[in-house]
Design a protein around this motif. Structure first.
Motif, PDB file in Angstrom:
ATOM      1  N   UNK A 122      50.296  41.251  34.931  1.00  0.00           N
ATOM      2  CA  UNK A 122      49.226  41.195  35.920  1.00  0.00           C
ATOM      3  C   UNK A 122      48.792  39.761  36.173  1.00  0.00           C
ATOM      4  N   UNK A 123      48.293  39.538  37.383  1.00  0.00           N
ATOM      5  CA  UNK A 123      47.841  38.208  37.798  1.00  0.00           C
ATOM      6  C   UNK A 123      46.348  38.078  37.512  1.00  0.00           C
ATOM      7  N   UNK A 124      46.007  37.306  36.473  1.00  0.00           N
ATOM      8  CA  UNK A 124      44.609  37.131  36.091  1.00  0.00           C
ATOM      9  C   UNK A 124      43.810  36.356  37.134  1.00  0.00           C
ATOM     10  N   UNK A 125      44.489  35.742  38.085  1.00  0.00           N
ATOM     11  CA  UNK A 125      43.793  35.001  39.135  1.00  0.00           C
ATOM     12  C   UNK A 125      43.370  35.903  40.289  1.00  0.00           C
ATOM     13  N   UNK A 126      43.689  37.177  40.214  1.00  0.00           N
ATOM     14  CA  UNK A 126      43.326  38.108  41.285  1.00  0.00           C
ATOM     15  C   UNK A 126      41.810  38.104  41.505  1.00  0.00           C
ATOM     16  N   UNK A 127      41.401  37.937  42.736  1.00  0.00           N
ATOM     17  CA  UNK A 127      39.978  37.929  43.065  1.00  0.00           C
ATOM     18  C   UNK A 127      39.428  39.350  43.034  1.00  0.00           C
TER      19      UNK A 127
END
Length: 359
Positions: A122-127
């Motif tokens: 998963x992309x932890x930078x997802x807003x």
């Protein structure tokens, strides 16, 4: 037969079977009592349930309570639906969550999808939107075994004032479980019986009942089965005692399997992964024919929950595979009771059948 489908279900541990049998005895025994009855037999059954609850809780973080459910899907629904009236409406969940999370999220309202990379991380930078009320990220993916940074997602949820739900079905009993507000688990994925799961709920968090009636579990109605609870508890206690030993055994199986399937392409991460899951593909492979030609090897073409849909795996598509690549993939799952000889024999049969297809 060689069983290599540990993500679908695991063999029942002998210790769990023995624990269960005591509470399945007939009229000449006291084991059949209702654990919610006030008499002595009922209190004995209730005591067995509470011992099991403590054993399951020992696999989970401190500071929470265990609610027994019929399965992990029910646990997920209790968590998501039961908290709906106590939080903001927005829900964020990863693109590779189990259908129980994805479908429930869609039924409850607006969903923000957390994307994953080609390894399934998963992309932890997802807003996350300001109105987010619940974040759901699984610990270990059931199809490709990717291990997610759930502690970081829990922190992200806390920053937004949202609750965090972790589907730990594939992780519980195999690795330490990070903190969360709610954690869903299942007995039959950790050498316990089918028909029982649990939801761990952080202390201080109240949920609304989704099955009303007797509320025997305080928030969930229905007579508990002392047999299933006792077996779940025994499986949990054994998993905790054997966690390091089981992990070392699985690592040995993983290394050998990677050697034997070296010319196959691995789906997902090799490192950020539970190594009891080997999801691999050969482009152009006819998986249905392969399974027919290898009837003595029990393996999967994807999630058992979606095996009848005929649609390409949403997990494999999320990591960038085409429909054709997803449909040419197989999943091999192994664990505590798998032997090295079984891995080697299965690899021989699968590789020979694939070669016969010319792929």
């Amino acid at each position: 037969m060689i069983y290599l489908d540990y993500q679908a279900t695991t063999p029942l541990a002998p210790e769990a079977r023995e624990a269960m049998l005591r509470w399945l005895d007939g009229p000449d025994s006291t084991g059949f009592a209702n654990p919610h009855s006030p008499h002595r037999m009922g209190r004995q059954a209730a005591a067995a349930v509470e011992v099991a609850r403590e054993r399951v809780a020992a696999l989970l973080p401190p500071g929470g309570r265990v609610i027994f459910t019929g399965n992990a899907c029910e646990a997920v629904n209790l968590a998501m639906r039961g908290s709906a009236g106590r939080r903001k409406a927005g829900i964020a969940c990863s693109a590779i969550e189990h259908a129980s999370v994805r479908d429930t999220a869609r039924a409850l309202g607006r969903v923000t999808e957390i994307p994953v990379d080609r390894e399934g991380l998963t992309d932890l930078a997802t807003e996350l939107p300001e109105d987010i009320g619940l974040v759901a990220v699984m610990s270990v993916n059931n199809e490709i075994g990717t291990v997610q940074p759930v502690a970081e997602w829990h922190h992200r949820a806390q920053e937004k004032g949202a609750l965090f739900l972790c589907d730990a079905v594939q992780a519980c009993g195999k690795r330490e479980i990070a903190g969360a507000d709610m954690i869903a688990i299942s007995a039959h994925k950790m050498h316990g019986p089918k028909g029982i799961g649990a939801l761990w709920v952080r202390d201080g968090l109240e949920l609304d009942p989704q099955v009303t009636g007797g509320l025997q579990e305080g928030i969930r109605s229905g007579t508990l089965s002392p047999a299933l609870c006792a077996a779940f508890g025994a499986a949990a206690e054994l998993a905790k005692a054997r966690m390091a030993e089981d992990a070392a055994h699985i690592e040995t199986l993983w290394r050998r399997a990677r050697e034997l399937f070296a010319d196959w392409t691995l789906n997902g991460s090799a490192e950020a992964r539970w190594h009891g899951n080997l999801n691999i593909r050969k482009d152009g492979l006819d998986v249905a024919r392969l399974m027919s030609d290898c009837r003595e090897v029990m393996f999967s073409a994807g999630s058992a929950c979606a095996s009848g849909s005929g649609a390409p795996s949403h997990v494999l598509r999320a990591i960038g595979l085409t429909d054709a690549q997803a449909k040419s993939s197989i999943r091999l799952g192994f664990g505590r009771y798998t032997t090295l000889a079984e891995i080697e024999e299965a690899a021989g049969l699968i590789n020979a059948a694939a070669e016969a297809q010319g792929v």
